[in-house]
Design a protein around this motif. Sequence first.
Motif, PDB file in Angstrom:
ATOM      1  N   UNK A   7      -7.437   5.071   0.767  1.00  0.00           N
ATOM      2  CA  UNK A   7      -6.682   3.670   0.951  1.00  0.00           C
ATOM      3  C   UNK A   7      -5.730   3.904   2.045  1.00  0.00           C
ATOM      4  N   UNK A   8      -5.860   3.092   3.007  1.00  0.00           N
ATOM      5  CA  UNK A   8      -5.046   3.396   4.274  1.00  0.00           C
ATOM      6  C   UNK A   8      -3.785   2.752   4.377  1.00  0.00           C
ATOM      7  N   UNK A   9      -3.392   1.774   3.148  1.00  0.00           N
ATOM      8  CA  UNK A   9      -2.244   1.214   3.105  1.00  0.00           C
ATOM      9  C   UNK A   9      -1.691   0.506   4.307  1.00  0.00           C
ATOM     10  N   UNK A  10      -0.258   0.862   4.303  1.00  0.00           N
ATOM     11  CA  UNK A  10       0.660   0.244   5.601  1.00  0.00           C
ATOM     12  C   UNK A  10       0.184   1.205   6.940  1.00  0.00           C
ATOM     13  N   UNK A  11       0.160   0.188   7.908  1.00  0.00           N
ATOM     14  CA  UNK A  11       0.119   0.950   9.292  1.00  0.00           C
ATOM     15  C   UNK A  11       1.186   1.976   9.362  1.00  0.00           C
ATOM     16  N   UNK A  12       2.273   1.838   8.780  1.00  0.00           N
ATOM     17  CA  UNK A  12       3.497   2.703   8.829  1.00  0.00           C
ATOM     18  C   UNK A  12       3.246   4.316   8.300  1.00  0.00           C
ATOM     19  N   UNK A  13       1.820   4.390   7.507  1.00  0.00           N
ATOM     20  CA  UNK A  13       1.640   5.480   7.165  1.00  0.00           C
ATOM     21  C   UNK A  13       1.551   6.612   8.354  1.00  0.00           C
ATOM     22  N   UNK A 244       5.131  -1.010  -3.369  1.00  0.00           N
ATOM     23  CA  UNK A 244       5.487  -2.545  -3.619  1.00  0.00           C
ATOM     24  C   UNK A 244       5.016  -3.203  -4.825  1.00  0.00           C
ATOM     25  N   UNK A 245       4.779  -2.372  -5.823  1.00  0.00           N
ATOM     26  CA  UNK A 245       4.132  -3.120  -7.079  1.00  0.00           C
ATOM     27  C   UNK A 245       2.819  -3.211  -7.153  1.00  0.00           C
ATOM     28  N   UNK A 246       2.172  -3.660  -6.142  1.00  0.00           N
ATOM     29  CA  UNK A 246       0.558  -3.737  -6.152  1.00  0.00           C
ATOM     30  C   UNK A 246      -0.298  -3.187  -5.361  1.00  0.00           C
ATOM     31  N   UNK A 247       0.210  -2.768  -4.171  1.00  0.00           N
ATOM     32  CA  UNK A 247      -0.467  -2.075  -3.210  1.00  0.00           C
ATOM     33  C   UNK A 247      -1.218  -0.842  -3.582  1.00  0.00           C
ATOM     34  N   UNK A 248      -2.408  -0.665  -3.888  1.00  0.00           N
ATOM     35  CA  UNK A 248      -2.916   0.431  -4.431  1.00  0.00           C
ATOM     36  C   UNK A 248      -3.228   1.745  -3.219  1.00  0.00           C
ATOM     37  N   UNK A 249      -3.077   2.696  -3.843  1.00  0.00           N
ATOM     38  CA  UNK A 249      -3.505   4.115  -3.100  1.00  0.00           C
ATOM     39  C   UNK A 249      -4.404   4.778  -3.951  1.00  0.00           C
TER      40      UNK A 249
END
Length: 254
Positions: A7-13, A244-249
Motif C-alpha cells: 500500500x502506498x497510502x499518502x504521498x506524505x509517507x 483516516x478510518x478507511x484508507x487501508x495499508x
Amino acid sequence: MKPLFLAHGSPMLAVEQNEYSRFLQHTGSSLKPDAIVIFTAHWETEAVTISSKDDEYETIYDFYGFPDELYQVKYPAKGSTKVAALVGKLLSDKGIPVAYDETRGLDHGSWTMLKHMFPKADIPVVQVSVNPYRPAVEQYRIGEALRSLGSQNILLIGSGVTVHNLRAVNWGRKEPESWAVEFDDWLIEKMNEHDTEALFQYDSLAPHARMAVPRAEHLVPLYIALGGGDPASTPTIVFRSYEFGTLSYLSLQF
C-alpha cells in the motif's frame, strides 16, 4: 524473490517516520534483489507500458497541496533496458500487448515507498503501467506471465491500495470503519482459500465493494502481484493498518 503487494497510502509517507515506514525499511533491508519491477496505480495506459531506460529517473510530484519538504525529495534510481526487455518478452510470449516508454519518471506510487525500502537508490527500477478497465482475471494473467521473475532475483511489486475511497476518509478517525475491514477480510479469506474465481468477481461478491473500490486502479496491482506468486502458497499478510478510518495499508507477500 516473492512478489509483494504494498500500500502506498499518502504521498506524505515519503517524509514520515511511522509504523508503516519502519516496516518498509525493515522489509527492504531484508531483500537483495538485482532489479525491481513495480506496477503503479498512478500510471494508466491502454496497453501495458514499460519504462525502458538506463539513465536516472526524474522524480514526479503527481500531487498538490502538500508541504514544501515533500517536493524536495528525490529518488535518483536508474532504469534497466535489459530488464524492461525481459518483462516485455514475458508478457508478449503470453499474447499480452506491450509498449515502451523512454522518458517518464517515477511517480509517487513508486518512489515514496522505494525511498524507505532501498534508500541508496542503487537497484535498477522498471516501472510498469496499469489499465483499470481490464477485468480482474486479465490483471492476474499479467502477473502470471511474470511469475519467473522471482527465480531471476527480480522483485515484483504491485503498488496500490485495497480500500481507496478518498471521499469516505475521516481525517480525525483513529479506528477503521467496519465496512473497510470487512472488504479486506473478504479478500484475505478468498486468497487463503485460493478461490480466484470469487476474487475475479470481487465487484459483485465482496461486501462493500463499490464503497471500497469506486475505481479499480488502486486494486489492480494486487491482482498482478497475486498472479506473479506461487499459486500453491498461501499469501502472507506482512502489514495491516488503517488511516483516516478507511484508507487501508494492507500489504501482502505472495
